[in-house]
Design an enzyme around this catalytic site. Structure first.
Site, short mmCIF file in Angstrom:
data_model
loop_
_atom_site.label_atom_id
_atom_site.label_comp_id
_atom_site.label_asym_id
_atom_site.label_seq_id
_atom_site.Cartn_x
_atom_site.Cartn_y
_atom_site.Cartn_z
N HIS A 124 -11.16 -16.68 37.90
CA HIS A 124 -10.92 -15.61 38.88
C HIS A 124 -10.88 -16.15 40.31
O HIS A 124 -11.36 -15.49 41.24
CB HIS A 124 -11.95 -14.51 38.74
CG HIS A 124 -11.86 -13.75 37.44
ND1 HIS A 124 -10.66 -13.56 36.78
CD2 HIS A 124 -12.81 -13.14 36.68
CE1 HIS A 124 -10.88 -12.87 35.67
NE2 HIS A 124 -12.16 -12.61 35.58
N HIS A 199 -9.76 -5.23 37.85
CA HIS A 199 -10.77 -5.47 36.82
C HIS A 199 -11.52 -4.18 36.45
O HIS A 199 -12.72 -4.22 36.15
CB HIS A 199 -11.76 -6.52 37.31
CG HIS A 199 -12.36 -7.35 36.21
ND1 HIS A 199 -13.28 -6.84 35.32
CD2 HIS A 199 -12.17 -8.64 35.85
CE1 HIS A 199 -13.65 -7.79 34.48
NE2 HIS A 199 -12.98 -8.90 34.77
N GLU A 336 -6.52 -5.85 31.56
CA GLU A 336 -6.14 -6.48 32.81
C GLU A 336 -4.73 -7.06 32.70
O GLU A 336 -4.53 -8.13 32.15
CB GLU A 336 -7.13 -7.59 33.16
CG GLU A 336 -8.58 -7.11 33.21
CD GLU A 336 -9.56 -8.27 33.09
OE1 GLU A 336 -9.42 -9.25 33.86
OE2 GLU A 336 -10.45 -8.21 32.22
#
Length: 371
Positions: A124, A199, A336
């Site tokens: 991420h 998210h 996602e």
């Protein structure tokens, strides 16, 4: 951050529950920055709420079988809880959502070294994450929708990525239907890689409901990314046929979590990159999720080539929602939409390179109806 347009809409609306845009203070960060909460209400009564911290979605109300509205997005009770959390609840993720193996990649003959975590990879984007930044916001209203445009400038070297990146994320609630869209746009002044997602965790029985036993998932994906022990893609895209990842026909994820499975791990859980069966770059339906208890259906559309399907396997009861309920394993799911993890190191995957003069664009939609 409040725009003149938003002030005018508030004056016309008179209250947060009226059609339009309502803004109220949400808190002050540890660094002393004010954060606001925006609530959009469309002509049908659907609400979408988000905060400036992380451009984080904190609520979305969908009508159940009886017509009553339930918040289906898992949230936290206050700003302090979002600042403490590492779970990225409903936030925008970047500069690169997902894993990059070895915390490095090569682009145009240049190797970029990123910030490795304890497993030697980047996930991420690495720290400091976009989810822990206060974004700039401009609210808008047009004939078909209301919403906000969030902007973030990620300087050259931010998270060790090259290039100054200007990112714009639009949250758009349609006036005449229970649908919201997330629109991404980004430009850079030097070659870099990008991968963005939101998210959010959902539970269509209502945030704070237990488990996913009443959910049915239908996902238009015929392949998945095979991964190594660190869940970094190996480069192989395998068929979902005869695996627990085959949701081409509606099925219960909860039922598949009951038995042992080498693919789902121990304890079992879904956390897999699914390759969507759709035309590249075209906005198309990719998933339909039904909750048989509430009667709420969520239809997801995207321009992205894949989605990370995650069943909140790491929830452990240590974080509590605004409903007062502690979130336990499998109490929600994330879908996602994004590019595949480790794409910069996998030539066969769709490219995530962004170069000067090019514009990255992506759209994902969430539409809510009753069964």
């Amino acid at each position: 951050m409040r725009s003149l347009l938003c002030v005018a809409l508030l004056a016309a609306a008179g209250q947060a529950g009226a059609t339009g845009i309502a803004v109220r203070p949400y808190g002050v960060t540890a660094a002393g920055t004010n954060v606001e909460r925006v609530t959009l209400t469309n002509d049908r009564g659907m609400q979408l709420s988000y905060i400036d911290y992380g451009a984080t979605i904190v609520a979305a109300t969908a009508a159940d079988r009886s017509g009553a509205r339930r918040n289906v997005v898992l949230d936290l009770p206050d700003l302090a809880a979002y600042q403490r959390s590492t779970r990225k609840w409903g936030a925008i993720i970047g500069r690169y959502a997902g894993r990059i193996g070895g915390a490095r990649y090569t682009l145009d003959g240049k190797t970029v070294q990123l910030q490795p975590n304890l497993r030697g990879l980047t996930i991420h984007g690495g720290p400091p994450g976009y989810e822990h930044r206060v974004w700039q916001r401009r609210d808008f209203a047009d004939s078909a929708s209301i919403g906000s445009v969030y902007t973030l400038v990620s300087p050259d070297g931010d998270q060790s990525f090259p290039g100054k990146l200007a990112l714009r994320v639009t949250y758009r609630l349609l006036r005449a239907s229970d649908e919201f869209r997330i629109e991404y746009e980004a430009v850079t002044d030097a070659p870099t890689v990008v991968n963005f997602t939101n998210h959010a965790y959902f539970n269509l029985a209502g945030a704070g409901s237990r488990g996913l036993a009443t959910h049915r998932f239908q996902i238009d994906a015929d392949r998945y990314a095979v991964t190594d022990a660190n869940r970094v893609p190996t480069g192989e895209l395998a068929s979902v046929a005869q695996t627990p990842l085959d949701f081409r026909r509606p099925a219960s994820a909860a039922a598949r979590l009951q038995g042992p499975s080498a693919l789902l791990g121990d304890p079992p859980g879904f956390d897999h990159s699914l390759v969507l069966t759709k035309a590249p770059g075209k906005l198309a339906r990719v998933a339909v999720i039904d909750d048989t208890a509430s009667g709420i259906r969520m239809t997801v559309g995207t321009t992205e080539p894949s989605a990370q399907f995650y069943t909140a396997n790491a929830f452990d009861g240590k974080e509590v929602g605004s409903s007062g309920t502690a979130y336990e394993r499998y109490d929600g799911f994330a879908f996602e939409t994004q590019h595949l993890p480790d794409s910069p190191n996998q030539p066969a995957f769709p490219s995530t390179a962004l170069r000067p003069g090019d514009v990255f664009r992506s759209v994902t939609s969430f539409r809510f109806t009753r069964q």
